[in-house]
Write an enzyme that holds these catalytic residues in place. Structure first.
Site, short mmCIF file in Angstrom:
data_model
loop_
_atom_site.label_atom_id
_atom_site.label_comp_id
_atom_site.label_asym_id
_atom_site.label_seq_id
_atom_site.Cartn_x
_atom_site.Cartn_y
_atom_site.Cartn_z
N ASP A 170 0.88 -1.36 -0.01
CA ASP A 170 0.08 -0.18 0.13
C ASP A 170 1.04 1.32 -0.03
O ASP A 170 0.64 2.28 -0.45
CB ASP A 170 -1.00 -0.13 1.18
CG ASP A 170 -1.69 1.30 1.03
OD1 ASP A 170 -2.44 1.74 0.20
OD2 ASP A 170 -1.58 2.25 2.28
N SER A 193 -7.05 0.47 0.49
CA SER A 193 -5.69 1.13 1.04
C SER A 193 -5.86 1.35 2.88
O SER A 193 -5.01 0.80 3.32
CB SER A 193 -5.56 2.47 0.47
OG SER A 193 -4.61 3.23 1.00
N1 URA Z 1 -6.04 7.43 3.22
C1 URA Z 1 -5.32 6.10 2.95
O1 URA Z 1 -4.53 5.63 3.82
N2 URA Z 1 -5.61 5.76 1.67
C2 URA Z 1 -6.11 6.09 0.87
O2 URA Z 1 -6.41 5.58 -0.36
C3 URA Z 1 -6.95 7.34 1.15
C4 URA Z 1 -6.58 7.85 2.29
#
Ligand code: URA
Length: 437
Positions: free
Chosen positions: A172, A194
């Protein structure tokens, strides 16, 4: 070089055509990207295909699981307090807003009822502030803790707010940095996977999501915010995390401050039993949800703010991470006041404009490696719904770099809408609650 099981160009073409990706394809894609086999431009193309074509529930769940599997998973199931009693864990995640300092009073408040809060937070990028930037305004406070230090602090005082280690969902981290520069952040499947990959990997038992709706949020309208909330609640629930979401308004900044030191100051006011009513209301609503998820019902969370019980936990939490809860907070070198241009009811103070103004003044950063100014930001003197008179102070701009005043002043002036004395804006904060279906 080892032969790869799949061809990324086929993956991109499949999604571009609107077809779903098989579990095997998804696992391979995330793994191959993390290993560097899939190039950044190929992943960017796939993200754009997902942006336009979406993903179904099974795809999102698998994409999230593959990102979790790219790193370590924390496990709090054996966490106990100093007397050896098992501790339930509860965490909160906000999708990001302006003046959103809620984590600061919330973590010690929940901890004061004997539920452990492992709050892994980030730094701000763009117009929304980061919890760690705010806390770093406190002299001596340290964001980086090892996993052992985090466990020890949770066991000792049930609350920790610290930086998420590099080991949690590394796929991520790479993907989010790429989405940030390729116009693919605002995709519900990508945002949901995410956020939830990090929160599931973090290992909390209960998760309460604060999904923001409005001008200062990722999701500008309620339909999209609700879909994001439902997607995340389902992902958490399917992964065995007790998950619920509140949809909350982000057309106006939360509270009366947007910045770093000034948001800490406002949080301390809330912990002292005062502070703006919207910050208190949301802190109490989220605390009640977190405690209920962890099995603690029928408690008076407002009373724990009023009687100093939550403040006690705050002071210990800050001290445990090297901070001095009694130290004076940094103050900006320069200030400029913005006045109401007319008499009437203040109908709007646009959250996005105020967030960008605070960021322009130095409270936020444009690139990851930039430093933030601890004292910079915007202090509001009125909120929508207030009756104002022409020439009355509405906001104070704060910065160490006064050349920023002109742009920030234009933004704050443009953020205001004043109607007649009989106009009444909708100031509802909590829009709805979303539970698993
Ligand atoms: N915060 C996150 O951690 N991921 C995203 O895609 C958007 C906000």
């Amino acid at each position: 070089m080892a032969t790869e099981a799949y061809d990324v160009i086929e993956v991109i073409r499949t999604k571009r055509a609107g077809e779903s990706l098989s579990p095997e394809l998804i696992d391979w894609t995330i793994d191959a990207y993390t290993r560097g086999v899939i190039a950044e431009e190929q992943m960017a193309a796939l993200n754009m295909a997902i942006f336009f074509q979406g993903m179904n529930r099974a795809e999102i769940a698998r994409w999230t699981a593959a990102m979790i599997a790219s790193g370590e998973r924390m496990d709090f199931s054996t966490l106990t307090d100093r007397q050896g009693r098992p501790l339930a864990t509860a965490d909160k995640h906000s999708t990001g807003g302006v003046g959103d300092k809620i984590t600061l009073p919330l973590a010690p408040l929940v901890a004061s009822f004997g539920v452990a809060v492992p709050q892994l937070s980030g730094r701000g990028l763009g117009h929304t502030g980061g919890t760690l930037d705010k806390l770093e305004a406190i002299p001596g406070w340290r964001a980086e803790l090892s996993n052992e230090e985090m466990f020890a602090q949770l066991s000792e005082l049930q609350a920790v707010i610290c930086a998420a280690g590099a080991g949690l969902a590394p796929a991520d981290k790479k993907l989010y940095a790429l989405r940030d520069v390729t116009g693919t952040v605002e995709s519900i499947p990508l945002i949901a996977s995410s956020i939830m990959s990090k929160k599931i990997a973090e290992g909390t038992g209960t998760l309460v999501l604060d999904v923001k709706v409005g001008s200062g949020a990722f999701m500008k309208d309620e339909v999209n915010a609700r879909e994001l909330a439902e997607t995340m609640v389902n992902l958490g629930t399917d992964a065995g995390v007790n998950t619920v979401a509140l949809l909350t308004n982000m057309d106006t900044p939360l509270g009366l401050t947007a910045g770093n030191a000034i948001e800490v100051e406002e949080s301390v006011e809330v912990l002292a039993g005062g502070g703006p009513e919207d910050v208190v209301e949301l802190t109490c609503a989220l605390a009640t949800e977190m405690l209920a998820g962890a099995g603690v019902h029928d408690v008076d969370v407002r009373e724990a703010l009023r009687n100093g019980r939550a403040m006690d936990y705050w002071r210990r939490m800050i001290s445990a991470q090297g901070g001095d809860p009694d130290a004076s907070l940094p103050v900006a070198a320069e200030s400029q006041t913005i006045y109401a241009p007319a008499d009437g009811t203040l109908l709007k103070l646009d959250a996005m404009d105020i967030g960008v103004a605070a960021w322009t003044l130095g409270a936020g950063r444009a690139r990851k490696e930039d430093a933030v100014q601890a004292g910079a930001g915007v202090r509001l003197h009125a909120k929508p719904g207030a009756q104002v008179r022409r020439g009355q102070p509405i906001a104070t701009l704060l910065t160490d770099t006064p050349e920023k005043f002109e742009r920030a002043a234009a933004l704050v002036e443009g953020s205001m809408l004043i109607g007649t004395e009989n106009d009444r804006p909708d100031t509802r904060l909590i829009i709805d609650r979303v539970a698993a279906n």
